[in-house]
Design an enzyme around this catalytic site. Structure first.
Site, PDB file in Angstrom:
ATOM      1  N   HIS A  64       0.723  -1.188  -0.009  1.00 60.45           N
ATOM      2  CA  HIS A  64      -0.053  -0.041   0.069  1.00 60.45           C
ATOM      3  C   HIS A  64       0.786   1.240  -0.078  1.00 60.45           C
ATOM      4  CE1 HIS A  64      -3.422   2.615   0.731  1.00 60.45           C
ATOM      5  NE2 HIS A  64      -4.055   1.534   0.915  1.00 60.45           N
ATOM      6  N   GLY A 108       0.261  -4.966   1.616  1.00 63.12           N
ATOM      7  CA  GLY A 108      -0.751  -5.115   0.646  1.00 63.12           C
ATOM      8  C   GLY A 108      -0.674  -5.851  -0.448  1.00 63.12           C
ATOM      9  N   TYR A 138      -5.353  -4.923  10.507  1.00 59.10           N
ATOM     10  CA  TYR A 138      -5.667  -5.543   9.172  1.00 59.10           C
ATOM     11  C   TYR A 138      -6.931  -5.972   8.956  1.00 59.10           C
ATOM     12  CZ  TYR A 138      -3.989  -6.652   4.697  1.00 59.10           C
ATOM     13  OH  TYR A 138      -3.742  -6.657   3.502  1.00 59.10           O
TER      14      TYR A 138
HETATM   15  O1  YZS Z   1      12.261   8.980   0.235  1.00 59.66           O
HETATM   16  P1  YZS Z   1      11.656   8.740  -1.168  1.00 59.66           P
HETATM   17  O2  YZS Z   1      10.736   9.974  -1.248  1.00 59.66           O
HETATM   18  O3  YZS Z   1      12.474   8.376  -2.184  1.00 59.66           O
HETATM   19  O4  YZS Z   1      10.893   7.498  -0.989  1.00 59.66           O
HETATM   20  C1  YZS Z   1      11.358   6.266  -0.675  1.00 59.66           C
HETATM   21  C2  YZS Z   1      10.263   5.615   0.185  1.00 59.66           C
HETATM   22  O5  YZS Z   1       9.591   6.535   1.026  1.00 59.66           O
HETATM   23  C3  YZS Z   1       9.162   5.193  -1.041  1.00 59.66           C
HETATM   24  N1  YZS Z   1       8.407   3.968  -0.328  1.00 59.66           N
HETATM   25  C4  YZS Z   1       7.049   3.946  -0.291  1.00 59.66           C
HETATM   26  N2  YZS Z   1       6.248   4.926  -0.253  1.00 59.66           N
HETATM   27  C5  YZS Z   1       5.031   4.867  -0.350  1.00 59.66           C
HETATM   28  N3  YZS Z   1       4.523   3.409   0.387  1.00 59.66           N
HETATM   29  C6  YZS Z   1       5.577   2.410   0.400  1.00 59.66           C
HETATM   30  N4  YZS Z   1       4.749   1.195   0.744  1.00 59.66           N
HETATM   31  C7  YZS Z   1       6.912   2.816   0.023  1.00 59.66           C
HETATM   32  N5  YZS Z   1       7.862   1.958   0.153  1.00 59.66           N
HETATM   33  C8  YZS Z   1       8.835   2.900  -0.285  1.00 59.66           C
HETATM   34  O6  YZS Z   1       9.886   4.602  -1.866  1.00 59.66           O
HETATM   35  C9  YZS Z   1      11.255   5.524  -2.104  1.00 59.66           C
HETATM   36  C10 YZS Z   1      12.277   4.491  -1.891  1.00 59.66           C
HETATM   37  O7  YZS Z   1      12.563   3.745  -0.755  1.00 59.66           O
HETATM   38  P2  YZS Z   1      13.575   3.411   0.168  1.00 59.66           P
HETATM   39  O8  YZS Z   1      13.134   3.046   1.468  1.00 59.66           O
HETATM   40  O9  YZS Z   1      14.745   4.429   0.094  1.00 59.66           O
HETATM   41  O10 YZS Z   1      14.289   2.260  -0.781  1.00 59.66           O
HETATM   42  P3  YZS Z   1      15.108   0.975  -0.117  1.00 59.66           P
HETATM   43  O11 YZS Z   1      16.103   1.643   0.919  1.00 59.66           O
HETATM   44  O12 YZS Z   1      15.723   0.469  -1.202  1.00 59.66           O
HETATM   45  O13 YZS Z   1      14.112   0.173   0.722  1.00 59.66           O
HETATM   46  C11 YZS Z   1      13.106  -0.605  -0.101  1.00 59.66           C
HETATM   47  C12 YZS Z   1      12.122  -1.216   1.137  1.00 59.66           C
HETATM   48  C13 YZS Z   1      11.224  -1.800   0.323  1.00 59.66           C
HETATM   49  C14 YZS Z   1      12.834  -2.141   2.033  1.00 59.66           C
HETATM   50  C15 YZS Z   1      11.887  -0.124   1.883  1.00 59.66           C
HETATM   51  O14 YZS Z   1      11.073   1.065   0.947  1.00 59.66           O
HETATM   52  C16 YZS Z   1      10.389  -0.382   2.702  1.00 59.66           C
HETATM   53  O15 YZS Z   1      10.688  -1.169   3.801  1.00 59.66           O
HETATM   54  N6  YZS Z   1       9.292   0.231   2.398  1.00 59.66           N
HETATM   55  C17 YZS Z   1       8.123  -0.212   3.044  1.00 59.66           C
HETATM   56  C18 YZS Z   1       7.526  -1.437   2.977  1.00 59.66           C
HETATM   57  C19 YZS Z   1       6.310  -1.690   3.721  1.00 59.66           C
HETATM   58  O16 YZS Z   1       6.419  -2.004   4.873  1.00 59.66           O
HETATM   59  N7  YZS Z   1       5.292  -1.992   2.892  1.00 59.66           N
HETATM   60  C20 YZS Z   1       3.844  -2.210   3.621  1.00 59.66           C
HETATM   61  C21 YZS Z   1       3.059  -1.059   3.376  1.00 59.66           C
HETATM   62  N8  YZS Z   1       1.717  -1.365   4.314  1.00 59.66           N
HETATM   63  C22 YZS Z   1       0.713  -2.092   3.512  1.00 59.66           C
HETATM   64  O17 YZS Z   1       0.769  -2.387   2.484  1.00 59.66           O
HETATM   65  C23 YZS Z   1      -0.585  -2.318   4.352  1.00 59.66           C
HETATM   66  C24 YZS Z   1      -1.431  -1.380   4.549  1.00 59.66           C
HETATM   67  S1  YZS Z   1       0.041  -3.111   6.036  1.00 59.66           S
HETATM   68  O18 YZS Z   1       0.753  -1.929   6.595  1.00 59.66           O
HETATM   69  O19 YZS Z   1      -1.382  -3.432   6.815  1.00 59.66           O
HETATM   70  O20 YZS Z   1       0.646  -4.390   5.662  1.00 59.66           O
END
Ligand code: YZS
Length: 259
Positions: A64, A108, A138
């Site tokens: 998400h 998501g 969730y």
């Molecule tokens: O700083 P900028 O502007 O370049 O943006 C960064 C991150 O903030 C952005 N980004 C996201 N933006 C919105 N939503 C996201 N889910 C998201 N994930 C990342 O993308 C730019 C690059 O991210 P970095 O962190 O700098 O990249 P990197 O160091 O390569 O790390 C990649 C991961 C994927 C490990 C890291 O970005 C990360 O942990 N992202 C969040 C993954 C996550 O937890 N997603 C779950 C979101 N929640 C849901 O789907 C549900 C609602 S729930 O929470 O219930 O599961």
């Protein structure tokens, strides 16, 4: 500009999530573009769909779009939330939707691959279910997607730890159907689609619908539903939810207080 790339190859509709700058986070716009592609394929009577990320992506989808999650006091995963709309479109597509996964899959997007009819992956694939990291309560349909696919103890471990499950374990526990070599990912997936395409699509369409309807054939009492919604509400009204979203935006670990 569309955030997906759409191709038609060997009787199969291929939708590539193509917003790698944002790690294919499932924003409302990306979801709209996926749904438009599905609608167009359906109109053209293309029965089999492959959902993929661009070749070589380290992240299949970051889940998400956290920047689009509502702030405190609103259900982050209500019925009309873009993620929920997408999951229903995939479930209701009148033919198999196959997730082809190279790279990591979060939150998501992990629910999305669970909602797809099959998952083919290579060794770079990893899957994390992250609500407990983001303080998100969730929703029950999402929990059901995991209950219907995985042993409950495995699903609980994924939800409770929010850790990435690597590809070989994902194969063992049934998250993925086939684990194949990176260079064979597309050809293997297309071969699987080719086999399916020789079968009766009339038959497959109704069988998919039967799986969908029967896998949701649980009944709960109105009071049980309202109690769970009340418990969820306590979570999205909490300090912890607000803190976790703020921590994500500030790129720091969240400090949970349990209230
Ligand atoms: O700083 P900028 O502007 O370049 O943006 C960064 C991150 O903030 C952005 N980004 C996201 N933006 C919105 N939503 C996201 N889910 C998201 N994930 C990342 O993308 C730019 C690059 O991210 P970095 O962190 O700098 O990249 P990197 O160091 O390569 O790390 C990649 C991961 C994927 C490990 C890291 O970005 C990360 O942990 N992202 C969040 C993954 C996550 O937890 N997603 C779950 C979101 N929640 C849901 O789907 C549900 C609602 S729930 O929470 O219930 O599961």
């Amino acid at each position: 500009m569309s955030l997906v790339k759409v191709e038609f190859l060997e009787k199969v509709g291929i939708i590539t999530l193509n917003n790698t700058q944002k790690l294919n986070a499932l924003s409302a716009q990306l979801v709209d573009d996926i749904i438009e592609a599905l609608d167009n394929f359906q109109k053209q009577k293309i029965h089999i769909i492959i959902l993929r990320a661009p070749e070589g992506s380290k992240v299949w989808s970051a889940g998400h779009d956290v920047k689009e999650l509502p702030s405190k006091m609103r259900d982050p995963l209500s019925y009309y939330d873009s993620l929920e709309v997408l999951l229903r479109a995939v479930e209701e597509y009148p033919g198999p939707v196959i997730a082809m996964v190279h790279g990591s899959v979060y939150g998501g997007a992990c629910d999305l691959i669970m909602t797809c009819d099959m998952v083919i992956a290579d060794k770079t694939a990893k899957f994390a279910m992250t609500p407990a990291k983001l303080g998100v309560p969730y929703n029950s349909t999402g929990i059901l997607h995991f209950m219907n696919r995985l042993p409950i103890n495995i699903a609980k471990e994924m939800f409770f730890t929010a850790e990435l499950v690597p590809a070989d374990r994902a194969l063992n526990v049934g998250i993925i159907n086939h684990l194949v070599a990176e260079e064979e990912l597309l050809s293997f997936t297309l071969n699987l689609a080719a086999t399916i395409s020789t079968r009766s699509m009339l038959s497959i369409e109704v069988i998919k619908e039967q799986f969908r309807v029967l896998s949701k054939a649980y009944s709960i009492t109105p009071s049980a539903f309202e109690r769970v919604q009340g418990m969820r509400r306590k979570v999205y009204d909490s300090h912890d939810y607000e803190e976790a979203i703020t921590a994500f935006l500030e790129k720091r670990p969240a400090h949970f207080k349990g209230e």
